[in-house]
Design a protein around this motif. Structure first.
Motif, short mmCIF file in Angstrom:
data_model
loop_
_atom_site.label_atom_id
_atom_site.label_comp_id
_atom_site.label_asym_id
_atom_site.label_seq_id
_atom_site.Cartn_x
_atom_site.Cartn_y
_atom_site.Cartn_z
N LEU A 19 54.90 30.61 -4.98
CA LEU A 19 54.73 31.80 -5.82
C LEU A 19 54.02 31.50 -7.13
O LEU A 19 53.84 32.39 -7.96
N THR B 20 50.89 33.45 -9.49
CA THR B 20 50.92 34.67 -10.31
C THR B 20 50.85 34.29 -11.80
O THR B 20 51.50 33.33 -12.23
N LYS C 95 55.14 35.49 -14.85
CA LYS C 95 56.17 34.83 -14.03
C LYS C 95 57.47 35.63 -14.10
O LYS C 95 58.45 35.22 -14.71
N LEU D 62 60.08 37.37 -11.76
CA LEU D 62 60.48 37.34 -10.35
C LEU D 62 61.69 38.23 -10.04
O LEU D 62 62.67 38.22 -10.77
N VAL E 58 64.51 38.66 -7.17
CA VAL E 58 65.12 37.99 -6.01
C VAL E 58 66.09 38.98 -5.36
O VAL E 58 67.20 39.21 -5.87
N PHE F 88 64.13 28.13 -8.77
CA PHE F 88 63.18 28.65 -9.77
C PHE F 88 63.55 28.22 -11.19
O PHE F 88 62.68 28.00 -12.01
N TRP G 282 59.99 30.81 -15.36
CA TRP G 282 60.20 32.10 -14.70
C TRP G 282 61.27 32.93 -15.41
O TRP G 282 62.29 32.40 -15.85
N ILE H 87 63.83 35.70 -14.32
CA ILE H 87 64.32 36.01 -12.97
C ILE H 87 65.39 37.09 -12.99
O ILE H 87 66.35 37.03 -13.77
N TYR I 213 57.69 43.84 -11.38
CA TYR I 213 57.76 42.38 -11.26
C TYR I 213 56.46 41.84 -10.67
O TYR I 213 55.76 42.54 -9.94
N ALA J 291 56.37 39.06 -8.70
CA ALA J 291 56.64 38.37 -7.44
C ALA J 291 58.05 38.73 -6.98
O ALA J 291 58.89 39.13 -7.80
N ALA J 292 58.29 38.61 -5.68
CA ALA J 292 59.64 38.90 -5.17
C ALA J 292 59.94 38.05 -3.94
O ALA J 292 59.02 37.62 -3.23
N THR J 293 61.23 37.84 -3.70
CA THR J 293 61.66 37.15 -2.47
C THR J 293 62.73 38.00 -1.79
O THR J 293 63.48 38.74 -2.44
#
Ligand SMILES: C[S@@+](CC[C@H](N)C(=O)[O-])C[C@H]1O[C@@H](n2cnc3c(N)ncnc32)[C@H](O)[C@@H]1O
Length: 222
Positions: A37, A40, A43, A45, A47, A59, A66, A68, A107, A109-111
């Motif tokens: 990730l 990007t 930063k 994120l 989750v 992370f 990050w 988060i 955001y 980025a994501a998981t």
């Protein structure tokens, strides 16, 4: 309304040992996540279904700084994440569903690891994917780890999974677990997962990782 698969009691307290036993290469996958990730600029994120905080732990140790947000609807899971991560001031942990997050905040980025196979394909998978897409900037990277495959593929890969499990597990326990995966979880084919992601507002995903039934997918928000 989104369906919730609640993790409580032994399923919550024994969770970390459970994943280590049943998911070959789970730690390898987690360890590589921050790098995957890292393209990007921002930063920031999200989750989703962070559980006990296993992916967040990676992370906070990454060289990139990050910020988060971890979110999970199971109180006993998010409590474990809070106990483990409360001293990191760049981590916010929220009990609840993604739909409760303010849509103004986006955001980068994501998981979504090991969540989607608990949700049916009668609207719940799509709702969750849309809820995530609505909270990402255009171009945001999204990583999924999920049990994926059509019925035949899952059955073939379950035989492989059995060979990859650690020695010394009880045979009956193995068969019960494999039966549950084959018959009770809401797995979809690779093609269907791709359709769902695109309908939710993501690009066609790339399968970049596979450990028997567990597949890792990379995509971006359109
Ligand atoms: C198998 S655990 C995965 C936890 C973590 N992602 C990991 O890899 O260790 C599944 C998690 O999904 C959460 N969950 C259940 N229903 C959900 C939903 N509708 N949206 C987001 N998370 C959900 C559960 O509370 C549980 O913590």
């Amino acid at each position: 309304m989104n369906k919730v698969e609640v993790f409580e009691n032994e399923r919550a307290t024994g969770y970390n040992q459970f994943v280590e036993t049943w998911i070959p290469n789970y730690h390898y996958f987690l360890d590589r996540l921050p790098k995957l990730l890292s393209d990007t600029d921002q930063k920031d994120l999200l989750v989703v279904g962070c559980g006990t905080g296993n992916e967040i732990e990676r992370f906070v140790k990454a060289p990139e700084q990050w910020t988060i947000t971890g979110i999970d609807p199971s109180p006993e899971m998010i409590k474990q994440a809070k106990d483990k991560l409360h001293f990191y001031n760049k981590v916010s942990l929220i009990e609840g569903l993604v739909s409760k997050l303010d849509m103004e905040k986006k955001y980068s980025a994501a998981t979504l690891l090991l969540v989607l196979h608990f949700l049916d394909d009668k609207g719940n998978k799509l709702n969750l994917l849309k809820d995530i897409a609505d909270r990402l900037v255009s171009g945001a990277t999204f990583v999924i780890l999920d049990i994926t495959g059509d019925k035949k593929q899952i059955q073939q890969n379950l035989k492989v999974l059995k060979l990859l499990l650690p020695e010394g597990l009880d045979e009956e326990q193995i068969n019960n677990r494999l039966n549950r995966i084959g018959n009770e979880l809401f797995t979809v084919s690779e093609q269907r997962l791709s359709e769902l992601l695109q309908e939710a507002g993501f690009e066609a995903p790339l399968r970049f990782f596979q450990s028997s039934i567990y597949m890792g997918w990379l995509t971006k928000k359109k």
